[in-house]
Design a protein around this motif. Structure first.
Motif, PDB file in Angstrom:
ATOM      1  N   PHE A   1      52.078  58.460  54.151  1.00  0.00           N
ATOM      2  CA  PHE A   1      53.567  57.707  53.139  1.00  0.00           C
ATOM      3  C   PHE A   1      52.780  56.896  52.123  1.00  0.00           C
ATOM      4  CE2 PHE A   1      54.746  59.269  56.822  1.00  0.00           C
ATOM      5  CZ  PHE A   1      56.369  59.432  56.703  1.00  0.00           C
ATOM      6  N   LEU A   2      53.317  57.197  50.599  1.00  0.00           N
ATOM      7  CA  LEU A   2      53.584  55.747  50.007  1.00  0.00           C
ATOM      8  C   LEU A   2      53.083  54.264  50.410  1.00  0.00           C
ATOM      9  CD1 LEU A   2      52.928  55.185  46.716  1.00  0.00           C
ATOM     10  CD2 LEU A   2      55.788  55.433  46.389  1.00  0.00           C
ATOM     11  N   SER A   3      54.038  54.290  51.478  1.00  0.00           N
ATOM     12  CA  SER A   3      54.162  52.464  51.442  1.00  0.00           C
ATOM     13  C   SER A   3      53.176  52.703  52.549  1.00  0.00           C
ATOM     14  CB  SER A   3      55.250  52.716  52.698  1.00  0.00           C
ATOM     15  OG  SER A   3      55.326  53.708  54.139  1.00  0.00           O
ATOM     16  N   THR A   4      52.057  53.376  52.912  1.00  0.00           N
ATOM     17  CA  THR A   4      51.059  53.192  53.820  1.00  0.00           C
ATOM     18  C   THR A   4      50.111  52.621  52.497  1.00  0.00           C
ATOM     19  OG1 THR A   4      51.810  54.744  55.807  1.00  0.00           O
ATOM     20  CG2 THR A   4      49.032  53.933  55.849  1.00  0.00           C
ATOM     21  N   ALA A   5      49.932  53.903  51.439  1.00  0.00           N
ATOM     22  CA  ALA A   5      49.012  53.354  51.129  1.00  0.00           C
ATOM     23  C   ALA A   5      48.963  52.058  50.216  1.00  0.00           C
ATOM     24  CB  ALA A   5      48.510  54.848  49.624  1.00  0.00           C
TER      25      ALA A   5
ATOM     26  N   PRO B   1      55.825  59.502  43.814  1.00  0.00           N
ATOM     27  CA  PRO B   1      56.492  60.684  45.241  1.00  0.00           C
ATOM     28  C   PRO B   1      55.960  59.651  46.535  1.00  0.00           C
ATOM     29  CG  PRO B   1      53.580  60.866  44.665  1.00  0.00           C
ATOM     30  CD  PRO B   1      55.013  59.863  43.147  1.00  0.00           C
ATOM     31  N   ARG B   2      56.535  59.921  47.446  1.00  0.00           N
ATOM     32  CA  ARG B   2      56.693  58.612  48.672  1.00  0.00           C
ATOM     33  C   ARG B   2      56.163  59.656  49.447  1.00  0.00           C
ATOM     34  NH1 ARG B   2      59.058  55.754  44.653  1.00  0.00           N
ATOM     35  NH2 ARG B   2      60.307  54.032  45.763  1.00  0.00           N
ATOM     36  N   ILE B   3      55.440  60.736  49.396  1.00  0.00           N
ATOM     37  CA  ILE B   3      54.699  61.599  50.517  1.00  0.00           C
ATOM     38  C   ILE B   3      53.610  61.618  49.183  1.00  0.00           C
ATOM     39  CG2 ILE B   3      54.065  63.041  51.590  1.00  0.00           C
ATOM     40  CD1 ILE B   3      56.011  61.494  52.977  1.00  0.00           C
ATOM     41  N   ILE B   4      52.603  61.676  49.563  1.00  0.00           N
ATOM     42  CA  ILE B   4      51.220  61.758  49.344  1.00  0.00           C
ATOM     43  C   ILE B   4      50.290  62.248  49.624  1.00  0.00           C
ATOM     44  CG2 ILE B   4      48.799  61.117  48.095  1.00  0.00           C
ATOM     45  CD1 ILE B   4      50.107  58.122  48.142  1.00  0.00           C
ATOM     46  N   ARG B   5      49.793  64.026  49.673  1.00  0.00           N
ATOM     47  CA  ARG B   5      49.616  64.812  49.591  1.00  0.00           C
ATOM     48  C   ARG B   5      47.579  64.970  50.106  1.00  0.00           C
ATOM     49  NH1 ARG B   5      51.214  71.683  49.872  1.00  0.00           N
ATOM     50  NH2 ARG B   5      49.856  72.127  51.574  1.00  0.00           N
ATOM     51  N   LEU B   6      46.861  65.408  50.341  1.00  0.00           N
ATOM     52  CA  LEU B   6      45.959  64.892  50.532  1.00  0.00           C
ATOM     53  C   LEU B   6      44.910  66.177  50.624  1.00  0.00           C
ATOM     54  CD1 LEU B   6      46.121  62.312  51.951  1.00  0.00           C
ATOM     55  CD2 LEU B   6      44.353  62.398  52.961  1.00  0.00           C
TER      56      LEU B   6
ATOM     57  N   ASP C   1      59.105  50.943  63.622  1.00  0.00           N
ATOM     58  CA  ASP C   1      57.921  51.236  63.468  1.00  0.00           C
ATOM     59  C   ASP C   1      57.804  52.117  63.576  1.00  0.00           C
ATOM     60  OD1 ASP C   1      55.683  51.444  65.757  1.00  0.00           O
ATOM     61  OD2 ASP C   1      56.763  51.866  67.132  1.00  0.00           O
ATOM     62  N   GLY C   2      57.017  51.620  62.166  1.00  0.00           N
ATOM     63  CA  GLY C   2      56.978  52.987  60.930  1.00  0.00           C
ATOM     64  C   GLY C   2      57.028  52.618  59.803  1.00  0.00           C
ATOM     65  N   PRO C   3      56.945  54.483  58.737  1.00  0.00           N
ATOM     66  CA  PRO C   3      57.942  53.876  57.742  1.00  0.00           C
ATOM     67  C   PRO C   3      59.204  53.394  57.730  1.00  0.00           C
ATOM     68  CG  PRO C   3      57.178  55.886  57.779  1.00  0.00           C
ATOM     69  CD  PRO C   3      57.213  55.317  59.141  1.00  0.00           C
ATOM     70  N   VAL C   4      59.507  52.242  55.963  1.00  0.00           N
ATOM     71  CA  VAL C   4      60.679  52.009  56.630  1.00  0.00           C
ATOM     72  C   VAL C   4      61.874  53.347  55.663  1.00  0.00           C
ATOM     73  CG1 VAL C   4      60.721  49.354  56.677  1.00  0.00           C
ATOM     74  CG2 VAL C   4      60.667  50.880  54.037  1.00  0.00           C
ATOM     75  N   ASN C   5      60.879  53.940  55.059  1.00  0.00           N
ATOM     76  CA  ASN C   5      61.423  54.851  54.260  1.00  0.00           C
ATOM     77  C   ASN C   5      61.529  56.482  55.188  1.00  0.00           C
ATOM     78  OD1 ASN C   5      58.758  55.015  53.747  1.00  0.00           O
ATOM     79  ND2 ASN C   5      59.167  55.460  51.367  1.00  0.00           N
ATOM     80  N   LEU C   6      61.719  56.522  56.693  1.00  0.00           N
ATOM     81  CA  LEU C   6      61.192  57.612  57.387  1.00  0.00           C
ATOM     82  C   LEU C   6      61.883  59.380  56.140  1.00  0.00           C
ATOM     83  CD1 LEU C   6      59.708  58.963  59.431  1.00  0.00           C
ATOM     84  CD2 LEU C   6      61.692  58.137  61.375  1.00  0.00           C
ATOM     85  N   ASN C   7      63.216  58.358  55.778  1.00  0.00           N
ATOM     86  CA  ASN C   7      63.116  60.396  56.072  1.00  0.00           C
ATOM     87  C   ASN C   7      62.930  60.965  54.727  1.00  0.00           C
ATOM     88  OD1 ASN C   7      64.466  57.530  53.797  1.00  0.00           O
ATOM     89  ND2 ASN C   7      66.304  58.716  53.078  1.00  0.00           N
TER      90      ASN C   7
END
Length: 699
Positions: free
Chosen positions: A220-224, A200-205, A310-316
């Protein structure tokens, strides 16, 4: 400043209608449409989560633009193709695309970083950065990384034995710099970590204790990945982790003349689609230049195809938050599409008179119900339908399957080459064929884009044809998100025309002469040109003359020139063009009488409607075709008249007059290529076309 073409001269002397100064570039005009979409994300009057949705739409549109439109220009450059009507060489267009796209990307991330992310956080919806994690969240994410993410990752160190890996189109990747020696004594330097699409590209805490549904934290998965990637390199030191993404050409090319089985050939092409030529590289803004240079060399991209993010490359991917967060006050109010009055038999209802459906304000249910009743009706002998795009769990397909099982003669014309739906359409074709449906893949060299359904029913001693024709796809999902017109009719001439087109698609029929419909690639282009010229003739004779047309895009040069000539003759022309428009309005002596506007609102404007005043005998057509070369000359399209005067007036009022009165969501195209957003003038009442239709038509 004009972005769609070169600046217009203050006065154009002795200009010919072939002059490149009269034409905007299609690709640049299409790219500018996404600024109008982004403006919805920047509009404080739009509900916050809807603004997020518009931002994501603009990002996804830009991806597709590079995959298709920019890739087409790159192809033209490689093969030395001539410039189009706007006169710009492909190399020039490609560079201007990257310049303008860079402006769009910068605006998207400013909107995210400075507006939407902070405003979402104020309302309890947080997309957290590492410096915002508390100790409990950090530990939870570390555990999640070890348990859920790390087991499916396969980091690849780059050395002579491990060359740069193949990078899938639009996939999330991390390039990592490491120091130290591994177990084999190899010196660390660079590694690439690819995120499988299963993650999943978005992780819910976990929800904050006692906060209920009002607060939501996401990462974001990219951040993790960037934070915990060191776990993949035990004993070594990670000195940098930089996310990147490459966008590739996604246009499938199958030489239909050379293949024996189009379905098999398309399946083979789909395997390699994700690894076609690179068009754009997005990477962390802090990535060191030597690494950037390595990536550019690997993807064979010029420096102007690089976008530092300037942020996640997969912003969409943040669009997932829209569905995960149930906050009605931050979304558009729900609406219930109007349903047709209940009848035992839709055939009896249509036999009484034509039925008009204006989606999404009118529900899509009558179309599904018509097909369901046809599948179960013992008097129905045959069903024929075109399928270009449809839903994954399509009730349409199930009704066709049931009809075949019930002994009907069922034919489905499936367009396998519907862009990005090829795999789904192959699956639908297999499902239908297994049920005994005759599946046809259309005509070699021409995509079947027409939206047609034909039902043949025995009534007494006669056979009667019932037809549904539409401007949109047979897709219940898009019927709730796109504006489209559908007509259900038992008119004998229209039924016969639709029957002949199906015969042409499934057999080897010669060119046909239709009574009511205009059809691409045979009569639609000529029919549009003839009707534009007819209006010009009325104007030259001193009679009132007017054209109003609504479509998604306008670029076909002969149509543009015909509109210019009509304007010069005195025809008043109003065009509602959602996306790309190559016609330059307001040029003295050429297009003084032409006005162009674009509507961007809650629903995607998708209906195609053409109205010609024709003296005192107006004609109104709806169509599956835009006024593009591909639609008018290289596809199978259907353009159908609305014959019932009351229904024709309804279509004109709802889809044309209503939109020309819009002063909230309308953008007016200027002669220099700029789009200016309309706003109510002094003493002028505010009018949103879509809001007016919601109030008038929905339940």
């Amino acid at each position: 400043m004009n972005h769609a073409g070169d600046p217009v001269e203050p006065a154009l002397q002795d200009i010919t209608l072939n002059d490149s100064a009269l034409y905007f570039n299609r690709e640049l005009s299409q790219l500018d449409f996404n600024f109008r979409v982004l403006a919805q994300a920047q509009d404080a009057n739009v509900p916050l989560l809807e603004r997020l949705r518009y931002l994501c739409i603009s990002c996804t549109n830009l991806d597709e633009f590079f995959e298709i439109r920019a890739a087409t220009v790159r192809h033209a450059q490689d093969f030395g193709m001539a410039a189009r009507a706007d006169g710009q060489a492909p190399a020039t267009i490609l560079r201007r695309i990257h310049e303008r796209a860079a402006e769009l990307v910068d605006a998207q991330y400013r909107c995210w970083n400075e507006e939407l992310r902070p405003q979402l956080a104020e309302r309890g919806i947080r997309l957290l950065q590492p410096n915002e994690w508390n100790a409990e969240q950090r530990e939870w994410l570390r555990t999640y990384f070890r348990d859920e993410i790390m087991p499916v990752l396969s980091p690849l160190g780059l050395d002579p034995a491990h060359p740069f890996p193949r990078i899938l189109n639009k996939s999330l990747n991390i390039v990592v710099t490491v120091e130290g020696r591994d177990a084999f004594g190899r010196e660390g330097h660079l590694a690439v970590v690819r995120a499988p699409r299963s993650l999943p590209r978005i992780i819910r805490l976990p929800d904050r204790d006692g906060d209920g549904d009002a607060f939501h934290d996401f990462v974001f998965l990219s951040t993790a990945l960037s934070q915990f990637v060191g776990e993949l390199f035990p004993g070594m030191r990670v000195t940098g982790a930089y996310q990147f993404r490459v966008t590739r050409n996604s246009e499938l090319i199958v030489d239909e003349e050379e293949v024996e089985n189009l379905a098999l050939a398309l399946r083979d092409e789909l395997v390699g689609r994700g690894y076609l030529r690179a068009m754009r590289l997005e990477i962390d803004r802090d990535c060191p230049q030597p690494i950037v240079d390595t990536l550019l060399r690997n993807f064979e991209l010029p420096s102007h195809a690089l976008y530092r993010i300037d942020g996640p490359v997969n912003l969409n991917r943040v669009i997932q938050v829209y569905d995960l967060v149930q906050r009605p006050e931050l979304k558009f109010p729900p609406f219930i599409p109007r349903q047709m009055r209940s009848v035992d038999s839709l055939f009896e209802r249509v036999a009484e008179g034509d039925v008009l459906l204006h989606h999404p304000f009118d529900g899509f249910g009558p179309v599904l119900e018509l097909l369901k009743q046809a599948a179960d009706d013992p008097n129905v002998l045959a069903i024929k339908q075109t399928l270009y795009r449809t839903a994954k769990d399509s009730a349409i397909v199930e009704h066709l399957v049931q009809a075949a099982r019930n002994g009907k003669d069922v034919t489905a014309v499936i367009e396998l080459r519907a862009r990005f739906d090829e795999e789904a359409n192959l699956a639908f074709a297999d499902r239908l064929q297994q049920a005994g449906v005759q599946v046809v893949y259309g005509v070699v060299g021409y995509k079947t884009h027409a939206k047609m359904l034909l039902i043949v029913r025995r009534e007494g001693r006669k056979l009667r044809r019932y037809a549904h024709l539409g401007t949109g796809n047979y897709h219940a999902g898009t019927a709730r998100a796109y504006t489209d017109i559908g007509l259900v009719t038992a008119d004998p001439d229209i039924g016969d025309d639709v029957h002949q087109i199906f015969q042409q698609l499934s057999g080897l029929a010669p060119e046909i002469r239709l009574k009511r419909l205009l059809q691409s690639p045979f009569t639609l282009h000529a029919g549009v040109l003839a009707r534009i010229e007819r209006e010009a003739g009325h104007a030259r004779a001193g009679r009132a003359a007017r054209i109003v047309a609504k479509m998604n895009a306008l670029s076909e040069p002969e149509v543009v020139r015909a509109l210019y000539r009509a304007s010069q003759a005195g025809v008043e022309i109003d065009l509602i063009v959602r996306g790309a428009c190559c016609l330059r309005p307001g040029v003295p002596g050429v297009s003084d009488n032409i006005r162009v506007r674009s509507i961007v609102g809650r629903f995607l404007e998708h209906s195609r409607v053409y109205w010609f005043a024709n003296g005192d005998e107006p004609e109104l057509f709806c169509a599956s075709a835009d006024w593009l070369e591909r639609n008018l000359l290289h596809r199978i399209e259907a353009c159908f008249p609305i014959l019932d005067p009351a229904l024709a007036e309804r279509v004109k009022s709802e889809t044309l007059d209503n939109y020309l009165a819009d002063n909230i969501e309308a953008w007016e195209l200027q002669a220099d290529g700029e789009y200016l957003r309309r706003s109510p003038g002094p003493g002028e009442a505010a009018h949103s076309a879509q809001a007016a239709l919601l109030a008038k038509l929905s339940a």
